[in-house]
Design an enzyme around this catalytic site. Structure first.
Site, PDB file in Angstrom:
ATOM      1  N   GLY A  72     -24.881   9.282 -13.242  1.00  0.00           N
ATOM      2  CA  GLY A  72     -26.065   9.600 -13.602  1.00  0.00           C
ATOM      3  C   GLY A  72     -26.353   8.859 -14.998  1.00  0.00           C
ATOM      4  N   SER A 113     -23.442   4.013  -9.830  1.00  0.00           N
ATOM      5  CA  SER A 113     -22.372   4.654  -9.291  1.00  0.00           C
ATOM      6  C   SER A 113     -22.638   4.834  -7.623  1.00  0.00           C
ATOM      7  CB  SER A 113     -21.708   6.032  -9.806  1.00  0.00           C
ATOM      8  OG  SER A 113     -22.862   6.810  -9.885  1.00  0.00           O
ATOM      9  N   SER A 114     -23.818   5.135  -7.287  1.00  0.00           N
ATOM     10  CA  SER A 114     -24.364   5.190  -5.950  1.00  0.00           C
ATOM     11  C   SER A 114     -24.408   3.690  -5.242  1.00  0.00           C
ATOM     12  CB  SER A 114     -26.130   5.832  -5.768  1.00  0.00           C
ATOM     13  OG  SER A 114     -26.634   6.049  -7.141  1.00  0.00           O
ATOM     14  N   ASP A 119     -28.732  -3.677  -7.520  1.00  0.00           N
ATOM     15  CA  ASP A 119     -27.548  -2.831  -7.738  1.00  0.00           C
ATOM     16  C   ASP A 119     -26.473  -3.135  -6.637  1.00  0.00           C
ATOM     17  OD1 ASP A 119     -29.051  -1.745  -9.672  1.00  0.00           O
ATOM     18  OD2 ASP A 119     -29.247  -0.088  -8.921  1.00  0.00           O
ATOM     19  N   TYR A 168     -40.019   6.245 -10.874  1.00  0.00           N
ATOM     20  CA  TYR A 168     -39.253   5.023 -10.414  1.00  0.00           C
ATOM     21  C   TYR A 168     -40.552   4.682  -9.311  1.00  0.00           C
ATOM     22  CZ  TYR A 168     -36.266   1.504  -8.696  1.00  0.00           C
ATOM     23  OH  TYR A 168     -35.890   0.218  -8.044  1.00  0.00           O
TER      24      TYR A 168
END
Ligand code: GLA
Length: 396
Positions: free
Chosen positions: A125, A130-131, A175, A227
């Site tokens: 978060g 991390s996702s 990402d 977003y």
């Protein structure tokens, strides 16, 4: 939780799934974006680096129709049937893996059941992806376990689709791309339209500088809905601009000379589009400046990017603005900005190595005094992208 060695991870795997089959393990890093925010889904330019914090998964096919998962970070078990993949509302971390398996199915491949043990040290978060690291690690491991041999870029696209279509965040490709293709001591100058990229050396340490990453401690709460709204606004701006500029397919195609047309769009479309057009220019200028060793110019562009994200794109928040302001007050700091989607997460700052202790002290104390939140400060190294790991791995 600190990162386990590969041997430690494999031991944990065997303790939970004691069979004699062939266990494989992968590791995928998080990322920090240096410049180029909210440009990836506008087919523009980004400049992220993979970081030396990551997610690792050990796994083995289990000859059943079920995927069993164990998260060492959460000390939690999960399981799902391959013929019945639906999003979980309670354990959302599982959705990243489910989404990846589902995408393999959609490609017409036939993923088999597997046992997987997951561990990681990317702050969650915090806007450090991390996702994406979890999706990329799962994609690479499943590909290896089945011997499909998909290429890195195909796995990147698959991981992004898992997030878009299964998790439900309309993220761009930055990402997952950085997590898969990052290079040690380099940042990636990526063209999100052609997916061509250049690994640009980051000899910051040799120049006496470091990129400090400061976690505001504000979780990116609004990020999902806002977003998706920003994406829609960019698309609307493109549609309107097409009246005057018929060749424009995305904001990437709008150049600085067309800014007067952009400024005539109704509010907030004008500001959203202006951010994207100018941010794309900043990435290109920033890469040129870095290559020429002009760190001051690079720092100036970082701060300009923050102002644009704050005022035009409106994805910052009071805490991120405060961190940037505090960073810029530390003598010698060349620039600072929020990084990632916004509404919380982290800022970065270009800090002289010798000022790091002063930076950490001033920023932590003052931020804590004014917000009541203790920020975390990291200095990550630009790290290699996702890969299969073995016990003999030098980094394990
Ligand atoms: C998130 C998304 C990325 C990118 C950034 C903003 O990290 O996952 O695709 O759009 O926000 O630059």
């Amino acid at each position: 939780m600190n990162e386990l060695s590969t041997a430690g991870l494999l031991e944990e795997f065997k303790a939970r799934f004691p069979r004699a089959g062939k266990v494989q393990a992968v590791r995928a890093p998080g990322r920090v974006n240096l410049l180029g925010e909210h440009t990836d889904y506008n087919q523009g330019f980004v400049f992220p680096m993979a970081i030396d914090a990551g997610i690792q998964i050990a796994g083995e096919l289990n000859g059943t129709g079920r995927v069993n998962l164990y998260s060492l970070n959460y000390a939690a078990k999960e399981s799902f049937l391959l013929e019945e993949i639906t999003p979980s509302k309670s354990n959302t971390w599982v959705n990243y893996i489910k989404g990846v398996v589902w995408q393999f199915q959609k490609l017409g491949l036939q993923p088999q059941g597997a046992d997987l043990v997951i561990q990681g040290n990317v702050p969650q978060g915090a806007g450090l992806s991390s996702s994406a690291a979890l999706e990329v690690a799962a994609a690479l491991l499943l590909d290896a376990l089945h011997g499909w041999g998909l290429g890195a870029v195909d796995l990147v696209k698959l991981a992004q689709k898992a997030e878009n279509e299964f998790v439900g965040v309309a993220c761009g490709i930055m990402d997952q791309f950085a997590s898969m293709l990052g290079q040690k001591d380099h940042a990636l100058f990526l063209d999100c339209r052609s997916l061509e990229y250049e690994a640009v050396p980051l000899p910051l340490e040799k120049q006496g500088y470091a990129v400090a990453v400061v976690n505001s401690g504000v979780r990116r709460g609004l990020a999902g809905s806002e977003y998706n709204t920003r994406r829609q606004q960019c698309e609307e701006a493109v549609q309107r601009l097409q009246n005057e500029l018929p060749g424009v397919e995305s904001l990437r195609d709008v150049s600085l000379v067309d800014l007067s047309l952009v400024n005539q769009l109704p509010d907030p479309l004008a500001r959203r589009a202006r951010h994207v057009v100018m941010e794309n220019a900043r990435v290109q200028q920033g890469v040129t400046a870095l290559k020429a060793g002009e760190l001051e110019e690079f720092g100036r562009l970082l701060t300009a990017s923050h102002k644009s994200l704050r005022d035009d794109y409106e994805v910052s928040c009071a805490e991120l603005d405060l961190l940037v302001e505090l960073a810029l007050e530390v003598p010698g700091v060349l620039g600072s900005r929020m990084t990632g989607a916004g509404f919380g997460g982290c800022t970065i700052a270009l800090v002289p190595q010798t000022s790091l202790p002063a930076f950490e002290k001033t920023v932590s104390e003052e931020y804590q005094r004014r917000t009541g939140i203790q920020p975390e400060i990291f200095v990550f190294r630009p790290a290699p992208g996702a890969r299969i790991i073995t016990e003999a791995d030098p980094q394990s």
